[in-house]
Design a protein around this motif. Sequence first.
Motif, mmCIF file in Angstrom:
data_model
loop_
_atom_site.group_PDB
_atom_site.id
_atom_site.type_symbol
_atom_site.label_atom_id
_atom_site.label_comp_id
_atom_site.label_asym_id
_atom_site.label_seq_id
_atom_site.Cartn_x
_atom_site.Cartn_y
_atom_site.Cartn_z
ATOM 1 N N ILE A 188 0.851 -1.198 0.000
ATOM 2 C CA ILE A 188 0.000 0.000 0.000
ATOM 3 C C ILE A 188 0.882 1.241 0.000
ATOM 4 O O ILE A 188 1.844 1.335 0.760
ATOM 5 C CB ILE A 188 -0.907 -0.006 1.252
ATOM 6 N N LEU A 190 0.355 5.365 0.206
ATOM 7 C CA LEU A 190 -0.556 6.489 0.413
ATOM 8 C C LEU A 190 0.207 7.797 0.236
ATOM 9 O O LEU A 190 1.143 8.089 0.999
ATOM 10 C CB LEU A 190 -1.161 6.426 1.822
ATOM 11 N N PHE A 317 -4.779 8.846 6.882
ATOM 12 C CA PHE A 317 -3.853 7.771 7.245
ATOM 13 C C PHE A 317 -4.260 7.088 8.540
ATOM 14 O O PHE A 317 -4.358 5.854 8.601
ATOM 15 C CB PHE A 317 -2.427 8.323 7.365
ATOM 16 N N ALA A 320 -7.484 5.034 8.179
ATOM 17 C CA ALA A 320 -7.294 3.836 7.362
ATOM 18 C C ALA A 320 -6.527 2.770 8.143
ATOM 19 O O ALA A 320 -6.833 1.570 8.048
ATOM 20 C CB ALA A 320 -6.559 4.182 6.072
ATOM 21 N N THR A 324 -8.019 -0.994 9.035
ATOM 22 C CA THR A 324 -7.420 -2.148 8.357
ATOM 23 C C THR A 324 -7.588 -3.415 9.193
ATOM 24 O O THR A 324 -7.231 -3.437 10.375
ATOM 25 C CB THR A 324 -5.922 -1.908 8.094
ATOM 26 N N CYS A 379 -10.455 -0.607 1.785
ATOM 27 C CA CYS A 379 -10.199 0.376 2.833
ATOM 28 C C CYS A 379 -9.217 1.440 2.355
ATOM 29 O O CYS A 379 -9.476 2.649 2.469
ATOM 30 C CB CYS A 379 -9.670 -0.330 4.075
ATOM 31 N N TRP A 380 -8.095 0.999 1.800
ATOM 32 C CA TRP A 380 -7.045 1.943 1.428
ATOM 33 C C TRP A 380 -7.347 2.681 0.128
ATOM 34 O O TRP A 380 -6.940 3.829 -0.062
ATOM 35 C CB TRP A 380 -5.710 1.232 1.373
ATOM 36 N N GLN A 381 -8.054 2.021 -0.785
ATOM 37 C CA GLN A 381 -8.434 2.714 -2.020
ATOM 38 C C GLN A 381 -9.438 3.825 -1.730
ATOM 39 O O GLN A 381 -9.395 4.896 -2.360
ATOM 40 C CB GLN A 381 -8.979 1.707 -3.028
ATOM 41 N N ALA A 383 -9.284 5.542 0.809
ATOM 42 C CA ALA A 383 -8.429 6.592 1.363
ATOM 43 C C ALA A 383 -7.565 7.267 0.291
ATOM 44 O O ALA A 383 -6.816 8.195 0.606
ATOM 45 C CB ALA A 383 -7.528 5.999 2.446
ATOM 46 N N ALA A 385 -5.261 5.623 -1.633
ATOM 47 C CA ALA A 385 -3.969 4.960 -1.786
ATOM 48 C C ALA A 385 -3.981 4.027 -2.989
ATOM 49 O O ALA A 385 -5.034 3.601 -3.467
ATOM 50 C CB ALA A 385 -3.629 4.171 -0.525
ATOM 51 N N VAL A 387 -2.915 0.254 -4.183
ATOM 52 C CA VAL A 387 -2.748 -1.042 -3.540
ATOM 53 C C VAL A 387 -2.337 -2.058 -4.592
ATOM 54 O O VAL A 387 -3.017 -2.221 -5.610
ATOM 55 C CB VAL A 387 -4.040 -1.505 -2.843
#
Length: 482
Positions: A188, A190, A317, A320, A324, A379-381, A383, A385, A387
Amino acid sequence: MADLSSLQPAPLWQFFQTICSIPHPSKHEEALATWICQWATEQQLDWQRDTVGNVIIRKPPSAGCEHLQTTVLQAHIDMVPQKGVTSRHNFEIDPIETIIDGDWLKANDTTLGSDNGIGMASCLAVLASDDLAHGPIEVLLTIDEEAGMTGAFGLEAGLLSGSILINTDSEQEGEIYMGCAGGIDANIKLAIERQAAKLPVAATITIGGLRGGHSGVDIHLGRGNANKLLARTLLQLQHQQAIELVSFDGGSLRNAIPRDAKAVIRCADLAVLAEQVAILQSCYRNELSVSEPNLTLTVEASDNQQQVLTNASQQTFVQAMVATVNGVMAMSQQIDGVTETSSNLGVVTTADDHINVLCLIRSLIDSARLHTEQAIASCWQLAGATVEMSGCYPGWAPNPESPVMALVDKVYRANFSDEPKIMVIHAGLECGLFKNAYPDMDMVSIGPTIKFPHSPDEKVQISSVGNYWTLLTEILKSIPAK
């Protein structure tokens, strides 16, 4: 380094002492591989290195055993490099300092490398023996198992002729492993934006004293994950006073539960911050009183003058990280007491314009692994980020009808008057990858009792090594005819 010459079986322990004397962390195992090849030459054994660097050594059958099937003994050369916070050990140049503590062998505040050094030593001891009964032997020593399974991924069809493979990378004497989890890395990235700090005081918040451990075999023990606890700490502090995040760094290996992490922040009042951190430390110690009795959460002044994250980057950040998924996702519905699916939020590093996060996802079931991948990626996408999933390796599907598993079961009962446990391990043994090149090879995994691998608490039970050696050599004697 402790003198291991008095331990039994002597040949195995002599090889392990040599292994400990030659640095061999993942990605830096060439010196040990070279020594092994030189030793094989001195023993007049046939050996080769394949295209990725694996070592293959062949030994003819002992007298009277020419009719037995060829057996592959397999171990990996590299070890996990983990050390205590105050240790000055350099894994690339320093030997492992071994300590005998009763019936246990451990290291001086570092990983010991019994994972998989004991297995590797047993393979070499079989090659060196002149009094063991065995059919044709092929020893396969793979590289980079702990950091990416590069050796297993690169193993080519046709190099091995054996019909049976005995993997020596299990970590509980008395258990026979017939399957393992597959896994994949979530990488990941970010992007973050920075600005000049508005708050006057720089401080470093550190969480430490955690036990860590293997992110597969120890994931069900409820141990604290330093990265998750530190993210939770930042979220709580944000609700109580203004803070500005400068950096967040924790963990060092994707396959080790992170034992420590630190965040550099800015705040208005260090004394108030210290009071709030002390309350959170008490909270975490209460929650993890059994699994993490030595947990510490501390704060101290810092002279850091770096720009801070913007409020938007900081909130994205931290939230997220807290969201996670981490730890055990599901227990197996087929095998009691076995973890089915898990995730380890293993490594976080901060650069000037981005933060990297690395998770290792494991599962016995491909669809469940995919679901966890998607949960983390989603979750991170959300945000913002990027992946990337990489390094996917298959699980080793259990075969209850395996002839070699039945053989090991029979030999164990005959030698120990006890019933072994037939198990599936929630860790990434290389057997699943070997099946790609050798789909018809019958495989089993055994080993001595190793506690807390992938952490400085790693130790191997000396008496269990003797039992493991007895089992291994008796299996070789009992291999069926061609």
